[in-house]
Scaffold this active site. Structure first.
Site, PDB file in Angstrom:
ATOM      1  NE  ARG A  70      -3.227   2.637   2.593  1.00 24.59           N
ATOM      2  CZ  ARG A  70      -3.378   3.435   3.647  1.00 24.59           C
ATOM      3  NH1 ARG A  70      -3.002   3.042   4.839  1.00 24.59           N
ATOM      4  NH2 ARG A  70      -3.921   4.624   3.516  1.00 24.59           N
ATOM      5  CG  HIS A 122      -1.398   8.853   3.448  1.00 26.25           C
ATOM      6  ND1 HIS A 122      -1.509   7.504   3.670  1.00 26.25           N
ATOM      7  CD2 HIS A 122      -1.067   9.373   4.658  1.00 26.25           C
ATOM      8  CE1 HIS A 122      -1.241   7.220   4.938  1.00 26.25           C
ATOM      9  NE2 HIS A 122      -0.964   8.339   5.558  1.00 26.25           N
ATOM     10  CD  GLU A 154      -5.295   7.492  10.063  1.00 28.92           C
ATOM     11  OE1 GLU A 154      -4.954   8.560  10.585  1.00 28.92           O
ATOM     12  OE2 GLU A 154      -4.838   6.388  10.411  1.00 28.92           O
ATOM     13  CG  ASN A 174      -5.409   3.349   8.501  1.00 24.29           C
ATOM     14  OD1 ASN A 174      -5.511   2.430   7.685  1.00 24.29           O
ATOM     15  ND2 ASN A 174      -5.012   4.562   8.152  1.00 24.29           N
ATOM     16  CE1 TYR A 210      -0.333   2.414  13.658  1.00 24.49           C
ATOM     17  CE2 TYR A 210      -2.334   3.456  12.856  1.00 24.49           C
ATOM     18  CZ  TYR A 210      -1.050   3.022  12.643  1.00 24.49           C
ATOM     19  OH  TYR A 210      -0.476   3.169  11.405  1.00 24.49           O
ATOM     20  CD  GLU A 259      -1.900   3.872   8.202  1.00 26.64           C
ATOM     21  OE1 GLU A 259      -1.754   4.259   9.381  1.00 26.64           O
ATOM     22  OE2 GLU A 259      -1.993   4.661   7.249  1.00 26.64           O
TER      23      GLU A 259
HETATM   24  C1  FCB Z   1      -1.620   7.010  10.808  1.00 23.25           C
HETATM   25  C2  FCB Z   1      -1.218   7.601   9.479  1.00 23.25           C
HETATM   26  C3  FCB Z   1       0.125   7.107   8.983  1.00 23.25           C
HETATM   27  C4  FCB Z   1       1.136   7.009  10.104  1.00 23.25           C
HETATM   28  C5  FCB Z   1       0.578   6.257  11.284  1.00 23.25           C
HETATM   29  C6  FCB Z   1       1.524   6.097  12.446  1.00 23.25           C
HETATM   30  O1  FCB Z   1      -2.550   7.821  11.441  1.00 23.25           O
HETATM   31  O2  FCB Z   1      -2.183   7.293   8.510  1.00 23.25           O
HETATM   32  O3  FCB Z   1       0.533   7.954   7.955  1.00 23.25           O
HETATM   33  O4  FCB Z   1       1.601   8.233  10.426  1.00 23.25           O
HETATM   34  O5  FCB Z   1      -0.583   6.884  11.752  1.00 23.25           O
END
Ligand code: FCB
Length: 487
Positions: free
Chosen positions: A111, A155, A200, A325, A327, A393
């Site tokens: 990607r 992006h 995002e 995405n 985390y 992500e």
């Molecule tokens: C996300 C972004 C990516 C990167 C990660 C850590 O929010 O999409 O570009 O910075 O965080």
């Protein structure tokens, strides 16, 4: 073969409950804990993700125009240590090195994003051939290596000229985006089939126009609200532009999601958590799939957002897949009456959002909470009729550096990835339709306002020499991708 393998497979295939119901004689520890080994569906996409501004450098070469990130990073005080993306990983010149890493990782998906001002230096008009050639070469090389290009159209690097004309708060930007998307798809659509419209949208609209910590660094609730509406319009119009340019395109968007958990069992916190979910997670998804804004804000600010009649039809788009995405998780509580009174943001969105604190922390201070993956994927699966999902992500930053032997022994990253992947496997087992997974990120790169201080890569980059070294996590991930399974 390991003696537990068959049992584990059965447990994974059937689920602990069904395995128990079927009277399979499984040891207690296997029944209690999720399976440690998990095979992923056949044809699963194993990938890594990057973004143009974070890796390419060459910020003013071959006719590229200035982006809002060039302008922002060149403004003193905006980026940690005064870092910029002027050179970054120099991928504009060294993309073959990136490709070598992707091959070494045994990935079948990459990607990456296209820099809008490399294609349209002023954000309008015909395409800059040199810009298109760069991506065209990359796509050809990926396909030759049997790696699927998964291309993000936006992006965060808006052409500065469009920001000068009002940026995302200006609804015309949506039409500009659709024009740009069509140009790219007409050039690459004979080879690329999978497209991501926006990365995002919640981040670049709120962090860029409300908090001011990302480009273009504005601080206005009004601008931010309008920007969210324009981004929604851009998604709908972009979707149709891509489909018109390439009928067989599979078009999605990448949403930044984090399960919103109430801080306590109180009704007020539960309500706040639902509002937070509506804004933080699905503000750009619900309008596309259901043609309406979520009930997140306490007063629906149609007027402030500049919603016009007919807009919701424009916004609606049956996305072919959803990029997630993910985390960490978000803990939400209801602001007190006093807090609501003195904080204008709470008038609109009465929800206090904080990162979880219970789990271990990454280098960025983000909580490691693998169950966030399961919870989010399952919620989207339930609420939106089992859509096709790709994890676009997932990853973590740690400051691991080469040891005396040049080895980067980033065990915490291996643990992080293993934990989140197990939870993803559990979600797939429980019915989620997940087609792929991408680690953020291929190699250490420019982490927005944190500059080069956060290393998220599977490969280590020495930014003085541009030398790339695979980390131990990269070697581990290559095994996972090769086996289509975690062990
Ligand atoms: C996300 C972004 C990516 C990167 C990660 C850590 O929010 O999409 O570009 O910075 O965080």
């Amino acid at each position: 073969m390991h003696t537990c393998t068959r049992r584990r497979f059965l447990q994974f295939a059937l689920g602990t409950a069904s395995a128990a119901a079927l009277g399979l004689n499984l040891p207690v520890d296997l029944l209690a804990a999720p399976a440690t080994a998990a095979t992923f569906p056949r044809g699963f996409f194993w990938g890594a993700a990057t973004a143009a501004y974070q890796i390419e450098g060459a910020w003013n070469e071959d006719g590229k125009g200035e982006s809002i990130w060039d302008r922002f990073a060149h403004t003193p005080g905006k980026i940690k240590n005064g870092d910029t993306g002027d050179v970054a990983c120099d991928s504009y010149h060294r993309w073959r090195d990136d490709l070598a890493l992707i091959k070494e990782l045994k990935l079948n998906s990459y990607r990456f994003s296209i820099s809008w001002p490399r294609i349209q230096p002023w954000g309008v008009g015909s395409a800059n051939p040199k810009g298109l050639e760069y991506y065209s070469r990359l796509v050809d090389a990926l396909l030759e290596a049997k790696i699927r290009p998964l291309v993000t159209l936006y992006h965060w690097d808006l052409p500065q000229k469009l920001e000068d004309a009002g940026g995302w708060p200006n609804r015309d930007t949506a039409a500009r985006f659709a024009d740009y998307a069509a140009l790219v798809v007409r050039a690459l659509g004979d080879r690329v089939t999978d497209w991501i419209l926006l990365n995002e949208a919640i981040s670049f609209t709120t962090e860029g126009y409300l908090q001011g910590i990302k480009a273009p660094g504005k601080k206005s609730i009004h601008d931010a609200l309008r920007a969210t509406h324009t981004a929604n319009l851009a998604q709908g119009m972009g979707f149709r532009a891509v489909k018109a340019a390439q009928a067989k395109a599979r078009v999605g968007s990448a949403f930044n999601m984090s399960p919103c958990q109430p801080a306590t069992k109180s009704q007020a916190d539960k309500l706040a958590a639902e509002r937070a979910h509506g804004f933080r997670n699905v503000w750009f998804l619900e309008p596309a799939l259901k043609g309406r804004y979520p009930e997140a804000l306490s007063l629906f600010p149609e007027y402030l957002m500049g919603v016009k009649s007919g807009d919701m039809e424009q916004i609606r788009a049956p996305l072919d897949f959803l990029g997630i995405n993910l985390y960490d998780r978000t803990i939400v509580s209801a602001p007190s009456a006093g807090e609501r009174l003195f904080n204008a943001q709470y008038w609109l969105l009465p929800a206090k959002m904080e990162r979880g604190q219970q789990g271990p922390k990454t280098g960025f201070g983000w909580e490691v909470w693998p169950a966030a993956m399961y919870d989010m994927v399952m919620r989207v699966t339930r609420d939106y009729g089992r859509p096709v999902i790709e994890i676009t992500e997932n990853g973590c930053s740690y400051e691991d550096v080469p040891d005396a032997n040049g080895v980067i022994n980033d065990v915490r990253r291996i643990e992080y990835l293993r934990g989140y992947l197990r939870e993803l496997a559990r979600a797939i087992h429980d019915g989620a339709h997940v087609r792929g997974y991408h680690v953020w990120t291929l190699m250490d790169n420019f982490e927005w306002e944190a500059g080069y201080s956060q290393r998220f890569g599977l490969a280590y980059v020495d930014f003085k020499t541009q030398k790339q070294t695979m980390k131990e996590s990269g070697k581990w991930y290559a095994q996972v991708a090769g086996a289509n399974a975690i062990t």
